[in-house]
Motif scaffolding. Sequence first.
Motif, mmCIF file in Angstrom:
data_model
loop_
_atom_site.group_PDB
_atom_site.id
_atom_site.type_symbol
_atom_site.label_atom_id
_atom_site.label_comp_id
_atom_site.label_asym_id
_atom_site.label_seq_id
_atom_site.Cartn_x
_atom_site.Cartn_y
_atom_site.Cartn_z
ATOM 1 N N ALA A 142 -12.284 33.530 45.022
ATOM 2 C CA ALA A 142 -11.099 33.528 45.889
ATOM 3 C C ALA A 142 -11.058 32.276 46.757
ATOM 4 C CB ALA A 142 -11.091 34.786 46.760
ATOM 5 N N ASP A 143 -12.236 31.790 47.157
ATOM 6 C CA ASP A 143 -12.266 30.571 47.967
ATOM 7 C C ASP A 143 -11.900 29.345 47.146
ATOM 8 O OD1 ASP A 143 -13.083 29.094 50.467
ATOM 9 O OD2 ASP A 143 -14.500 28.222 49.043
ATOM 10 N N VAL A 144 -12.357 29.309 45.899
ATOM 11 C CA VAL A 144 -12.036 28.164 45.035
ATOM 12 C C VAL A 144 -10.545 28.133 44.718
ATOM 13 C CG1 VAL A 144 -12.415 27.163 42.759
ATOM 14 C CG2 VAL A 144 -14.350 28.052 44.058
ATOM 15 N N TYR A 145 -9.978 29.312 44.439
ATOM 16 C CA TYR A 145 -8.566 29.402 44.077
ATOM 17 C C TYR A 145 -7.747 29.985 45.231
ATOM 18 C CZ TYR A 145 -10.124 28.498 39.332
ATOM 19 O OH TYR A 145 -10.676 27.924 38.211
ATOM 20 N N SER A 146 -8.034 29.561 46.438
ATOM 21 C CA SER A 146 -7.264 30.016 47.587
ATOM 22 C C SER A 146 -5.829 29.505 47.496
ATOM 23 C CB SER A 146 -7.909 29.539 48.884
ATOM 24 O OG SER A 146 -7.920 28.118 48.936
ATOM 25 N N ASP A 147 -4.948 30.178 48.217
ATOM 26 C CA ASP A 147 -3.532 29.790 48.171
ATOM 27 C C ASP A 147 -3.321 28.368 48.651
ATOM 28 O OD1 ASP A 147 -3.035 32.298 47.239
ATOM 29 O OD2 ASP A 147 -2.320 33.112 49.138
ATOM 30 N N GLU A 148 -4.094 27.949 49.668
ATOM 31 C CA GLU A 148 -3.938 26.591 50.192
ATOM 32 C C GLU A 148 -4.352 25.554 49.161
ATOM 33 O OE1 GLU A 148 -5.614 23.865 53.914
ATOM 34 O OE2 GLU A 148 -6.252 25.952 53.666
ATOM 35 N N LYS A 149 -5.489 25.788 48.497
ATOM 36 C CA LYS A 149 -5.956 24.821 47.504
ATOM 37 C C LYS A 149 -5.054 24.811 46.271
ATOM 38 C CE LYS A 149 -10.795 25.082 48.924
ATOM 39 N NZ LYS A 149 -12.177 25.420 48.509
ATOM 40 N N VAL A 150 -4.595 25.982 45.874
ATOM 41 C CA VAL A 150 -3.686 26.038 44.724
ATOM 42 C C VAL A 150 -2.384 25.327 45.039
ATOM 43 C CG1 VAL A 150 -2.326 27.608 43.294
ATOM 44 C CG2 VAL A 150 -4.707 28.138 43.769
ATOM 45 N N MET A 151 -1.865 25.514 46.266
ATOM 46 C CA MET A 151 -0.635 24.832 46.652
ATOM 47 C C MET A 151 -0.836 23.325 46.716
ATOM 48 S SD MET A 151 2.523 25.123 47.335
ATOM 49 C CE MET A 151 2.579 26.913 47.450
ATOM 50 N N ARG A 152 -1.998 22.896 47.218
ATOM 51 C CA ARG A 152 -2.284 21.458 47.271
ATOM 52 C C ARG A 152 -2.385 20.873 45.862
ATOM 53 N NH1 ARG A 152 -5.992 21.762 50.767
ATOM 54 N NH2 ARG A 152 -7.833 21.708 49.427
ATOM 55 N N ALA A 153 -3.011 21.617 44.960
ATOM 56 C CA ALA A 153 -3.114 21.146 43.576
ATOM 57 C C ALA A 153 -1.742 21.074 42.912
ATOM 58 C CB ALA A 153 -4.045 22.071 42.784
ATOM 59 N N LYS A 154 -0.910 22.076 43.185
ATOM 60 C CA LYS A 154 0.438 22.057 42.614
ATOM 61 C C LYS A 154 1.244 20.894 43.167
ATOM 62 C CE LYS A 154 0.865 26.998 41.594
ATOM 63 N NZ LYS A 154 1.627 28.258 41.892
ATOM 64 N N THR A 155 1.087 20.616 44.475
ATOM 65 C CA THR A 155 1.798 19.485 45.070
ATOM 66 C C THR A 155 1.346 18.166 44.449
ATOM 67 O OG1 THR A 155 1.985 20.712 47.143
ATOM 68 C CG2 THR A 155 2.341 18.345 47.234
ATOM 69 N N PHE A 156 0.030 18.030 44.245
ATOM 70 C CA PHE A 156 -0.503 16.812 43.628
ATOM 71 C C PHE A 156 0.023 16.648 42.200
ATOM 72 C CE2 PHE A 156 -3.933 14.882 41.048
ATOM 73 C CZ PHE A 156 -3.901 13.605 41.600
ATOM 74 N N LEU A 157 0.032 17.740 41.445
ATOM 75 C CA LEU A 157 0.536 17.658 40.072
ATOM 76 C C LEU A 157 2.027 17.354 40.050
ATOM 77 C CD1 LEU A 157 -1.386 20.632 38.401
ATOM 78 C CD2 LEU A 157 -1.817 18.195 38.127
ATOM 79 N N THR A 158 2.761 17.918 41.016
ATOM 80 C CA THR A 158 4.194 17.626 41.089
ATOM 81 C C THR A 158 4.438 16.140 41.358
ATOM 82 O OG1 THR A 158 4.621 19.860 41.913
ATOM 83 C CG2 THR A 158 6.333 18.217 42.259
ATOM 84 N N GLN A 159 3.639 15.573 42.268
ATOM 85 C CA GLN A 159 3.774 14.144 42.552
ATOM 86 C C GLN A 159 3.428 13.295 41.330
ATOM 87 O OE1 GLN A 159 1.284 13.508 45.961
ATOM 88 N NE2 GLN A 159 2.707 14.486 47.393
ATOM 89 N N ARG A 160 2.373 13.673 40.622
ATOM 90 C CA ARG A 160 2.001 12.929 39.409
ATOM 91 C C ARG A 160 3.102 13.027 38.360
ATOM 92 N NH1 ARG A 160 -3.858 14.021 37.156
ATOM 93 N NH2 ARG A 160 -2.989 12.514 35.668
ATOM 94 N N GLN A 161 3.673 14.213 38.237
ATOM 95 C CA GLN A 161 4.753 14.374 37.265
ATOM 96 C C GLN A 161 5.963 13.524 37.639
ATOM 97 O OE1 GLN A 161 6.030 18.418 36.800
ATOM 98 N NE2 GLN A 161 7.324 17.966 35.028
ATOM 99 N N GLU A 162 6.303 13.499 38.931
ATOM 100 C CA GLU A 162 7.421 12.663 39.372
ATOM 101 C C GLU A 162 7.122 11.191 39.124
ATOM 102 O OE1 GLU A 162 7.985 13.657 43.421
ATOM 103 O OE2 GLU A 162 8.955 15.595 43.019
ATOM 104 N N GLU A 163 5.872 10.768 39.381
ATOM 105 C CA GLU A 163 5.502 9.376 39.120
ATOM 106 C C GLU A 163 5.578 9.046 37.637
ATOM 107 O OE1 GLU A 163 4.341 5.503 39.952
ATOM 108 O OE2 GLU A 163 5.018 7.130 41.276
ATOM 109 N N ALA A 164 5.123 9.986 36.801
ATOM 110 C CA ALA A 164 5.202 9.767 35.353
ATOM 111 C C ALA A 164 6.654 9.671 34.895
ATOM 112 C CB ALA A 164 4.474 10.897 34.621
ATOM 113 N N GLU A 165 7.504 10.532 35.453
ATOM 114 C CA GLU A 165 8.920 10.465 35.082
ATOM 115 C C GLU A 165 9.546 9.161 35.550
ATOM 116 O OE1 GLU A 165 10.620 13.925 36.793
ATOM 117 O OE2 GLU A 165 9.775 15.315 35.302
ATOM 118 N N ARG A 166 9.149 8.687 36.745
ATOM 119 C CA ARG A 166 9.675 7.407 37.237
ATOM 120 C C ARG A 166 9.218 6.253 36.346
ATOM 121 N NH1 ARG A 166 8.463 3.269 40.688
ATOM 122 N NH2 ARG A 166 6.320 4.009 40.917
ATOM 123 N N GLN A 167 7.929 6.261 35.951
ATOM 124 C CA GLN A 167 7.432 5.219 35.047
ATOM 125 C C GLN A 167 8.154 5.275 33.704
ATOM 126 O OE1 GLN A 167 5.369 2.781 35.694
ATOM 127 N NE2 GLN A 167 4.847 3.419 37.781
#
Length: 234
Positions: A142-167
Amino acid sequence: MTLIALIGLTAVAYTLACAFGLAPWLTFTAVFGEYSVPNAGLITQIVLTVILASLFFFMPSAGRIMSLERSHRNFKLSMEDVARAYHLCHTADRSGVFTMSSEFDAVRERLSYLRDHPDLDRLEPSVLELAAQMSQQSRELADVYSDEKVMRAKTFLTQRQEEAERQQSLIVEAHHALRDIRKWSQQVELEESVVASQLSQLEEQLEATLPSLGYTLGKESAEIVKLSQKPAAE
């Protein structure tokens, strides 16, 4: 209990039918010593009907008692209930609800949370205790997959996806620009070849025309040189 209910309803319905003259009464004569009871059948039918109908008032309470006895006697841990309780407890753990660090306090905190949860009020205490222990064992997960860490990971992946789409959009624009430049280059080369061909034709025509005028075109200096002419007498 179903059989008793059917017999009671049948007896009541038949007695009512007899009272309205739709069915015959039960008839027999009873003799007790010197006394004779000619309407013993009718009396017996009415008494039995009243007794069977009175059982209807005791059937609900008897059914509840039998259900409780059966649930306590045949109680078994349902994995579906355990999984549901564990899911709620694990979800709360991922949200950071539990703060106790020691094993005993952690289990007690989780058990208290499950007991107060409105969706688990009908579960047995043993089910809640088992779910609390399972949640305590998986607290690292539960600590590894906490809501805060999962949200941070999703935000990071969203940014990477946006950067990939921009490239990707930049690469598409670069392809379009390269295609336009290549097309333009081919057009310029074609125009240059046309100009070179026209100059070559012009030079050939000039070389053919100048000698008749007494001139020649120098190849190296690209100058027009006057030809020497002999006198007419010679």
